[in-house]
Write a protein that holds these residues in place. Structure first.
Motif, PDB file in Angstrom:
ATOM      1  N   ALA A  21       0.817  -1.219   0.000  1.00  0.00           N
ATOM      2  CA  ALA A  21       0.000   0.000   0.000  1.00  0.00           C
ATOM      3  C   ALA A  21       0.850   1.268   0.000  1.00  0.00           C
ATOM      4  N   ARG A  24       1.454   3.852  -3.003  1.00  0.00           N
ATOM      5  CA  ARG A  24       0.250   4.361  -3.675  1.00  0.00           C
ATOM      6  C   ARG A  24      -0.202   5.691  -3.080  1.00  0.00           C
ATOM      7  N   ASP A  25      -0.765   6.511  -3.925  1.00  0.00           N
ATOM      8  CA  ASP A  25      -1.438   7.706  -3.453  1.00  0.00           C
ATOM      9  C   ASP A  25      -2.565   7.237  -2.531  1.00  0.00           C
ATOM     10  N   GLN A  28      -5.709   6.068  -3.923  1.00  0.00           N
ATOM     11  CA  GLN A  28      -5.638   4.838  -4.714  1.00  0.00           C
ATOM     12  C   GLN A  28      -5.528   3.582  -3.839  1.00  0.00           C
ATOM     13  N   VAL A  29      -5.398   3.777  -2.525  1.00  0.00           N
ATOM     14  CA  VAL A  29      -5.282   2.631  -1.619  1.00  0.00           C
ATOM     15  C   VAL A  29      -6.682   2.089  -1.352  1.00  0.00           C
ATOM     16  N   ALA A  33      -7.221  -3.125  -4.552  1.00  0.00           N
ATOM     17  CA  ALA A  33      -5.956  -2.847  -5.237  1.00  0.00           C
ATOM     18  C   ALA A  33      -4.776  -3.516  -4.527  1.00  0.00           C
ATOM     19  N   VAL A  34      -4.748  -3.445  -3.220  1.00  0.00           N
ATOM     20  CA  VAL A  34      -3.659  -4.065  -2.459  1.00  0.00           C
ATOM     21  C   VAL A  34      -3.728  -5.577  -2.584  1.00  0.00           C
ATOM     22  N   GLU A  37      -2.452  -6.647  -5.983  1.00  0.00           N
ATOM     23  CA  GLU A  37      -0.991  -6.583  -6.046  1.00  0.00           C
ATOM     24  C   GLU A  37      -0.340  -7.757  -5.323  1.00  0.00           C
TER      25      GLU A  37
END
Length: 182
Positions: A21, A24-25, A28-29, A33-34, A37
Motif C-alpha cells: 500500500a 500508492r497515493d 488509490q489505496v 488494489a492491495v 498486487e
C-alpha cells in the motif's frame, strides 16, 4: 482462462500488506488494489487490517517511522536538528505522493504523541520554549512542512514566485529566537 495456481497460497503479513500500500497515493489505496498486487482475495487482508482507514493509518505510521532521524536533539544541536528533520520530512513525504495531504486532513486514530512529535517538542524545549509553547511550535512546524509538500505536489498550484523551502524553515525557526530567554 488462466490455469489455477499450484502450491501454497501467498504468505501475508502486516508488513507485506503495508509495503504493497505504501507507494500508492492514499486515494488509490483500496483493499481490492492491495489484494490484487499481493495476489490474494480482498477478504484475506481483513485477517490483518480492520478496514481501509486502518490500513491508511498503518501506512502513515510506517511513513513516519521511516522519516524518523536516528539521533535526538540536544541543547547544542537543537536548531540544526530541526533543520535536518524538516528536510528529511519533506524528502520522505515526496517519496509517497498524497500522504502529506492525508496527514494534514485525513482521519487519524493516534492515541497520543508520536516519538517524532516528542523529539521535535524536545528540540523546541532546548531552544527555550516551555512545554505548552513547544507543543504549539510542533504543530506550526509540522503543519507548515506538510502543507508546503502538499502544495509542491499539487500540479495545479503554480505560484508566481518559485518557493524556496529553506525560507520556510528559516521563518519557522526565526520565531523561536524571539521567545528565547536572554
Amino acid at each position: 482462462m488462466a490455469a489455477p495456481r499450484r502450491g501454497r497460497p501467498a504468505k501475508l503479513s502486516l508488513e507485506t500488506i503495508v509495503e504493497a500500500a505504501l507507494p500508492r497515493d492514499p486515494d488509490q489505496v483500496t483493499m481490492q488494489a492491495v489484494a490484487t498486487e499481493l495476489g490474494v482475495a480482498p477478504s484475506a487482508l481483513y485477517r490483518w487490517v480492520r478496514d481501509r482507514e486502518h490500513l491508511l493509518d498503518l501506512v502513515s505510521a510506517e511513513l513516519a517511522r521511516r522519516i524518523t532521524t536516528p539521533d535526538l536533539p540536544t541543547a547544542q544541536n537543537w536548531r540544526q536538528w530541526l533543520l535536518g528533520y524538516a528536510r528529511d520530512l519533506r524528502e520522505g513525504l515526496h517519496e509517497v505522493p498524497g500522504f502529506a495531504v492525508r496527514l494534514l486532513t485525513g482521519p487519524h486514530r493516534h492515541t497520543g504523541p508520536t516519538a517524532v512529535e516528542e523529539a521535535v517538542v524536545a528540540a523546541f524545549r532546548f531552544g527555550g520554549a516551555d512545554e505548552a509553547l513547544a507543543r504549539q511550535y510542533w504543530y506550526a512546524y509540522s503543519t507548515a512542512i506538510m502543507g508546503w509538500v502538499a502544495a509542491e505536489q499539487n500540479r495545479h498550484h503554480q505560484p508566481a514566485v518559485t518557493p524556496d523551502f529553506e525560507v520556510l524553515i528559516d521563518v519557522l525557526l526565526r520565531g523561536t529566537d524571539q521567545r528565547r530567554p536572554d
